[in-house]
Design an enzyme around this catalytic site. Sequence first.
Site, short mmCIF file in Angstrom:
data_model
loop_
_atom_site.label_atom_id
_atom_site.label_comp_id
_atom_site.label_asym_id
_atom_site.label_seq_id
_atom_site.Cartn_x
_atom_site.Cartn_y
_atom_site.Cartn_z
CB CYS A 1 -43.59 59.25 -61.89
SG CYS A 1 -42.59 58.12 -62.93
CG ASP B 1 -41.97 64.30 -58.53
OD1 ASP B 1 -43.03 63.77 -58.93
OD2 ASP B 1 -40.90 63.68 -58.42
CG HIS C 1 -39.13 59.85 -60.90
ND1 HIS C 1 -40.34 59.45 -60.42
CD2 HIS C 1 -38.98 61.16 -60.55
CE1 HIS C 1 -40.92 60.46 -59.79
NE2 HIS C 1 -40.11 61.51 -59.85
#
Length: 262
Positions: A69, A124, A109
């Site tokens: 991520c 995202d 994250h």
Amino acid sequence: MTILNESFRKRIGFPLRETLTFDKLKLVLKKTAQTIPFENTCIMSQMTAPITKESLTKKIIDQKEGGLCYELNAILYFFLMENEFHVSMIRGIIFDPRQETWSSTGKTHAAILLNHKGTKYLVDTGFGGNLPLVPIPLTGEVMKTPTGEFKAVKKETEYGDYQLKMKLKYKHTEFQTGYAFNSQETFTEMIPLTEIQEIILKNPESPFNKQYLITLLTPGGIDILTPAAFIRRQDGKETKEEINEAQFKYLAKLHFQLSNLQ
């Protein structure tokens, strides 16, 4: 046009001369998710580098690798910024539905906040197989996408003021919590992302330093590769093939274009 802007467009197959508008972000997110794999090969091989614009360009653009991520959303952040979007980055904490608790690794994250015409959106492209594929407004509005339904709801916790909720296609019948984040704690420097990488690399509770994991969205589902199995989920149906080490490396190159495995 900058080198990163042009190279990222080539990497995902987005037209070089086309102006990137807010309405076209859905196409960018779809192409990114179906081109750049979510993978932890550098973590597993312990071949990491500080997160910078230059290191991300080398890894994801030049070497055509993927990332986790903090890498996938960071390269997208730079791309969006170079296309004149108002963006910043945030840290979030993943909710573990199996343990019914927040991740013990903390805020590991990373995602993007985008401001468009006075409305903030969560963007995202680094949440594994749980990708919204569209910007999610911080208004609670439910966004229906090819992967399911998503919404960002205002909810105060010790981890922030918002939560991403998701109802994945073929998986969930009710909305589930994805992660919590603080919309007020944004950043534009990459130091926090290098900190996230260090936690993921060294923390014994991290799920990404135990075994290789490679995923890539497809038009009808997702491909998942581990050293033990190749799983293909397509239109709600799943096939699973048990594999060995040689097959793992072969499939990583064949389906994910990854040839850097040790």
